[in-house]
Design a protein around this motif. Structure first.
Motif, PDB file in Angstrom:
ATOM      1  N   MET A  34      12.863  -6.016  -3.682  1.00  0.00           N
ATOM      2  CA  MET A  34      14.242  -5.652  -3.968  1.00  0.00           C
ATOM      3  C   MET A  34      14.718  -4.722  -2.866  1.00  0.00           C
ATOM      4  O   MET A  34      13.914  -3.998  -2.250  1.00  0.00           O
ATOM      5  N   ALA A  35      16.015  -4.763  -2.615  1.00  0.00           N
ATOM      6  CA  ALA A  35      16.530  -4.010  -1.484  1.00  0.00           C
ATOM      7  C   ALA A  35      17.958  -3.575  -1.734  1.00  0.00           C
ATOM      8  O   ALA A  35      18.637  -4.086  -2.627  1.00  0.00           O
ATOM      9  N   TRP A  36      18.389  -2.644  -0.925  1.00  0.00           N
ATOM     10  CA  TRP A  36      19.771  -2.202  -0.907  1.00  0.00           C
ATOM     11  C   TRP A  36      20.365  -2.542   0.457  1.00  0.00           C
ATOM     12  O   TRP A  36      19.760  -2.276   1.491  1.00  0.00           O
ATOM     13  N   PHE A  37      21.561  -3.095   0.403  1.00  0.00           N
ATOM     14  CA  PHE A  37      22.338  -3.383   1.591  1.00  0.00           C
ATOM     15  C   PHE A  37      23.672  -2.674   1.475  1.00  0.00           C
ATOM     16  O   PHE A  37      24.079  -2.283   0.388  1.00  0.00           O
ATOM     17  N   ARG A  38      24.361  -2.545   2.589  1.00  0.00           N
ATOM     18  CA  ARG A  38      25.705  -1.981   2.547  1.00  0.00           C
ATOM     19  C   ARG A  38      26.595  -2.713   3.533  1.00  0.00           C
ATOM     20  O   ARG A  38      26.134  -3.270   4.526  1.00  0.00           O
ATOM     21  N   ALA A  98      17.562  -9.176  -4.342  1.00  0.00           N
ATOM     22  CA  ALA A  98      16.180  -9.460  -4.726  1.00  0.00           C
ATOM     23  C   ALA A  98      15.739 -10.798  -4.155  1.00  0.00           C
ATOM     24  O   ALA A  98      16.560 -11.692  -3.921  1.00  0.00           O
ATOM     25  N   ARG A  99      14.405 -10.934  -3.965  1.00  0.00           N
ATOM     26  CA  ARG A  99      13.852 -12.168  -3.422  1.00  0.00           C
ATOM     27  C   ARG A  99      12.413 -12.303  -3.874  1.00  0.00           C
ATOM     28  O   ARG A  99      11.756 -11.306  -4.157  1.00  0.00           O
ATOM     29  N   PRO A 100      11.881 -13.506  -3.872  1.00  0.00           N
ATOM     30  CA  PRO A 100      10.496 -13.672  -4.310  1.00  0.00           C
ATOM     31  C   PRO A 100       9.458 -13.181  -3.311  1.00  0.00           C
ATOM     32  O   PRO A 100       8.416 -12.653  -3.683  1.00  0.00           O
ATOM     33  N   TYR A 101       9.701 -13.383  -2.006  1.00  0.00           N
ATOM     34  CA  TYR A 101       8.650 -13.150  -1.027  1.00  0.00           C
ATOM     35  C   TYR A 101       9.269 -13.032   0.344  1.00  0.00           C
ATOM     36  O   TYR A 101      10.476 -13.198   0.505  1.00  0.00           O
ATOM     37  N   GLY A 102       8.424 -12.789   1.332  1.00  0.00           N
ATOM     38  CA  GLY A 102       8.866 -12.988   2.704  1.00  0.00           C
ATOM     39  C   GLY A 102       8.784 -11.786   3.604  1.00  0.00           C
ATOM     40  O   GLY A 102       8.390 -10.691   3.212  1.00  0.00           O
ATOM     41  N   LYS A 109      20.144 -12.445   4.967  1.00  0.00           N
ATOM     42  CA  LYS A 109      20.162 -13.899   4.804  1.00  0.00           C
ATOM     43  C   LYS A 109      18.959 -14.432   4.053  1.00  0.00           C
ATOM     44  O   LYS A 109      18.974 -15.570   3.589  1.00  0.00           O
ATOM     45  N   TYR A 110      17.903 -13.625   3.914  1.00  0.00           N
ATOM     46  CA  TYR A 110      16.702 -14.088   3.225  1.00  0.00           C
ATOM     47  C   TYR A 110      16.681 -13.747   1.736  1.00  0.00           C
ATOM     48  O   TYR A 110      15.719 -14.052   1.055  1.00  0.00           O
ATOM     49  N   TYR A 111      17.734 -13.116   1.243  1.00  0.00           N
ATOM     50  CA  TYR A 111      17.760 -12.719  -0.164  1.00  0.00           C
ATOM     51  C   TYR A 111      18.476 -13.768  -1.009  1.00  0.00           C
ATOM     52  O   TYR A 111      19.525 -14.284  -0.626  1.00  0.00           O
ATOM     53  N   ASN A 112      17.891 -14.035  -2.170  1.00  0.00           N
ATOM     54  CA  ASN A 112      18.389 -15.081  -3.049  1.00  0.00           C
ATOM     55  C   ASN A 112      19.404 -14.585  -4.062  1.00  0.00           C
ATOM     56  O   ASN A 112      20.281 -15.332  -4.475  1.00  0.00           O
ATOM     57  N   TYR A 113      19.226 -13.361  -4.515  1.00  0.00           N
ATOM     58  CA  TYR A 113      20.031 -12.841  -5.616  1.00  0.00           C
ATOM     59  C   TYR A 113      20.730 -11.556  -5.193  1.00  0.00           C
ATOM     60  O   TYR A 113      20.147 -10.703  -4.527  1.00  0.00           O
ATOM     61  N   TRP A 114      21.983 -11.438  -5.648  1.00  0.00           N
ATOM     62  CA  TRP A 114      22.808 -10.300  -5.269  1.00  0.00           C
ATOM     63  C   TRP A 114      23.569  -9.750  -6.462  1.00  0.00           C
ATOM     64  O   TRP A 114      23.994 -10.501  -7.341  1.00  0.00           O
TER      65      TRP A 114
END
Length: 124
Positions: A34-38, A98-102, A109-114
């Motif tokens: 999981m991550a935070w972007f701005r 959030a994303r499963p892996y990677g 661009k690699y994140y699936n859910y926002w």
């Protein structure tokens, strides 16, 4: 599907602090990062911080190292972003992802859910 809901944004003066929260629901079993972007108007979405769930490994953009801290609630799929020593240039809409892996965990661009985002405004 995974749903993400952010909270905790607001307005603060430079030097102040805020804590953002992101609660995940739905099929969270396959979420590992999981991550935070701005993003501010006219700019690309920027990775701020990321965490490997359950592993405690964290990643930070150079611009926030030493000021921001990402953490998780071990009982629930909730991720926090503690933001200290805020600067006017931290003003942006903050998004949880959030994303499963990677790899490249700070690349949007690699994140699936926002999530929908929460606004942070820092005044000088």
């Amino acid at each position: 599907q995974v749903q993400l809901v952010e909270s905790g944004g607001g307005s603060v003066q430079a030097g102040g602090s805020l804590r953002l929260s992101c609660a995940a629901s739905g099929y969270t079993a396959n979420i590992n990062y999981m991550a935070w972007f701005r993003q501010s108007p006219g700019k690309e979405r920027e990775g701020v911080a990321a965490i490997l769930l359950g592993g405690g490994i964290t990643y930070y953009a150079d611009s926030v190292k030493g000021r921001f801290a990402i953490s998780q609630d071990n009982a629930k799929v909730i991720v926090y972003l503690q933001m200290n020593s805020l600067k006017p240039e931290d003003t942006a809409m903050y998004y949880c992802a959030a994303r499963p892996y990677g790899t490249d965990v700070l690349m949007a661009k690699y994140y699936n859910y926002w999530g929908q985002g929460t606004q942070v405004t820092v005044s000088s």
